[in-house]
Write a protein that holds these residues in place. Structure first.
Motif, PDB file in Angstrom:
ATOM      1  N   PHE A  80       0.846  -1.197   0.000  1.00 34.41           N
ATOM      2  CA  PHE A  80       0.000   0.000   0.000  1.00 34.41           C
ATOM      3  C   PHE A  80       0.882   1.247   0.000  1.00 34.41           C
ATOM      4  CE2 PHE A  80      -2.397   3.424   1.932  1.00 34.41           C
ATOM      5  CZ  PHE A  80      -3.670   3.296   1.404  1.00 34.41           C
ATOM      6  N   LEU A  84       1.164   3.850  -3.019  1.00 33.41           N
ATOM      7  CA  LEU A  84       0.831   5.244  -2.750  1.00 33.41           C
ATOM      8  C   LEU A  84       1.918   6.166  -3.314  1.00 33.41           C
ATOM      9  CD1 LEU A  84      -0.270   6.573   0.754  1.00 33.41           C
ATOM     10  CD2 LEU A  84       1.393   7.792  -0.612  1.00 33.41           C
ATOM     11  N   LEU A 102      -5.197  11.700  -3.866  1.00 28.67           N
ATOM     12  CA  LEU A 102      -4.935  10.693  -2.837  1.00 28.67           C
ATOM     13  C   LEU A 102      -5.922  10.819  -1.690  1.00 28.67           C
ATOM     14  CD1 LEU A 102      -1.018  10.779  -2.686  1.00 28.67           C
ATOM     15  CD2 LEU A 102      -2.464   8.988  -3.660  1.00 28.67           C
ATOM     16  N   PHE A 106      -8.306   7.883  -0.183  1.00 24.96           N
ATOM     17  CA  PHE A 106      -8.308   7.466   1.220  1.00 24.96           C
ATOM     18  C   PHE A 106      -9.700   7.592   1.828  1.00 24.96           C
ATOM     19  CE2 PHE A 106      -3.733   9.224   1.227  1.00 24.96           C
ATOM     20  CZ  PHE A 106      -3.270   8.066   0.617  1.00 24.96           C
ATOM     21  N   TYR A 129      -6.699   1.508   6.737  1.00 26.72           N
ATOM     22  CA  TYR A 129      -5.880   1.923   5.598  1.00 26.72           C
ATOM     23  C   TYR A 129      -6.239   3.342   5.173  1.00 26.72           C
ATOM     24  CZ  TYR A 129      -3.728  -2.604   4.614  1.00 26.72           C
ATOM     25  OH  TYR A 129      -2.975  -3.739   4.679  1.00 26.72           O
ATOM     26  N   GLY A 133      -3.686   6.434   5.349  1.00 27.80           N
ATOM     27  CA  GLY A 133      -3.307   7.168   4.151  1.00 27.80           C
ATOM     28  C   GLY A 133      -3.143   8.648   4.414  1.00 27.80           C
TER      29      GLY A 133
END
Length: 403
Positions: A80, A84, A102, A106, A129, A133
């Motif tokens: 992840f 990212l 992003l 998220f 997650y 993020g």
């Protein structure tokens, strides 16, 4: 110039294939670990004696604790973080404000996780997650060295939290026993609403609101190390040319794999030791790194037509869809509103069931990918992230390259 461009594109495709294959492999381990929770519950999986296990079940349960539990979810976290960072680079190259895209990604992961956890299963990780993020945006422009230092420090702190007595007091043990007995009845034969009520209200740990809030607030600190290691690896452009880097990965495999296995084996064999939790948490992360580098070493040496790579790669490309479908399939098998097999089939049969489910997912994933390029949940996530029906980012000449 043309040859150099083709080489870069070829290396990029190989990197993506290897990363997808490792992600697919991690989803198999995650399913095996989660199968214990589906079968016995979040607390019952560590109290196997309440389910009259066979000697084979006890033996394989210990094997799963050493080889699987706590070591495959960290692989997913690493990837992840890696993905990212690569997504940030891709957005910047298109002249897009990466934090905007992003953050939308998220936010949707957080929403999916909340719905997944509330409506289906208490073992959700997507919400964590999503939260993680936003925290990682603080590190995304830092040097790899900074990411590694923070990751190592937080890993040590996290493992240190595992130190202490592993024995429950009498009241806690009785409370846990009653909870598990009730869970066997409710989860195995209850209706959807009865199971929901039990999940939301039953609390074997008797936690008040304050500790729960503190756990939620500090969760990013506990989860951060593997995410940061993944971001650092992407920043250093690891896995960009796996064939040429195999010697590095072989050395790292020999470093992390034996260390992780040794620590986790010691944790399981001496489970009553106050150091057991430290060894299990620390060993879990080291073993995860060992698996990552082992796969990075092995997979490039296999044929491009290898069935192993194809199976792992297909599942990895649709990891979000497959993860959610595993919940739907397994809760239907074990919960009362489905087949009601909660706590009945044993650990060994659960492992075989995991392999069967995964094999079916691999076949379906390969077909869906060839026909549609994205899984259904992946497409929704991309559409929301880019505000685009095609699910693809559109270069914006007017936008600045950073936010």
């Amino acid at each position: 110039m043309m040859t150099e461009t083709n080489t870069v594109q070829k290396e990029g495709k190989e990197r993506v294939r290897i990363i997808d294959a490792i992600r697919g492999f991690s989803l198999l381990g995650i399913l095996m670990a989660n199968m214990l929770i589906f079968q016995y519950g979040l607390y019952g999986k560590d109290k196997l004696e309440s389910f009259n296990p066979s000697a084979w079940d006890i033996g394989f349960h210990k094997l799963l604790q050493i080889m699987i539990e706590g070591s495959f979810m960290p692989i997913f976290m690493f990837l992840f973080g890696y993905g990212l960072y690569k997504m940030k680079d891709s957005l910047v190259s298109k002249g897009l404000k990466y934090k905007r895209y992003l953050s939308r990604r998220f936010l949707m992961l957080l929403l999916l996780g909340v719905l997944h956890g509330l409506l289906l299963w208490e073992g959700d990780i997507l919400a964590a997650y999503g939260l993680m993020g936003f925290c990682l945006l603080l590190f995304i422009r830092r040097k790899p060295r900074t990411m590694l230092i923070w990751g190592i420090v937080l890993s040590v702190l996290f493992a240190g939290l595992g130190y202490g007595s592993q024995k429950e007091d009498d009241k806690a043990e009785i409370r846990m026993k009653h909870y598990i007995e009730e869970s066997i009845d409710v989860m195995g034969s209850g209706t959807y609403m009865e199971i929901q009520e039990f999940r939301m209200n039953a609390d074997p740990l008797d936690l008040s609101g304050a500790p729960v809030i503190l756990l939620i607030l500090f969760a990013p600190v506990f989860l951060a190390p593997m995410f940061l290691f993944g971001m650092a690896a992407a920043s250093k452009q690891w896995f960009h040319n796996p064939r040429k880097e195999r010697s590095r990965y072989s050395r790292l495999t020999l470093l992390f794999l034996p260390a992780g296995l040794t620590m986790k084996t010691a944790a399981v064999l001496w489970s009553a030791s106050p150091w057991s939790g430290v060894l299990m948490i620390g060993g879990g992360q080291l073993l995860a790194l060992g698996y990552i580098f082992l796969l990075a070493f092995v997979l490039p040496g296999l044929s491009r037509r290898s069935f192993t790579i194809a199976a792992f790669e297909s599942v990895g490309r649709m990891s979000l869809t497959n993860y959610l479908m595993q919940t739907v399939i397994c809760t239907t098998i074990f919960y009362g509103y489905g087949l009601g097999l909660y706590g009945r089939i044993g650990v060994v049969t659960g492992i075989l069931l995991s392999l069967l489910i995964y094999a079916v997912q691999a076949v379906i994933s390969a077909w869906v990918w060839r026909k549609y390029q994205f899984g259904p949940v992946e497409r929704l996530l991309r559409m929301w992230t880019y505000f685009s029906l095609s699910g693809k980012a559109r270069p914006a000449s007017s936008e600045s390259m950073t936010s």
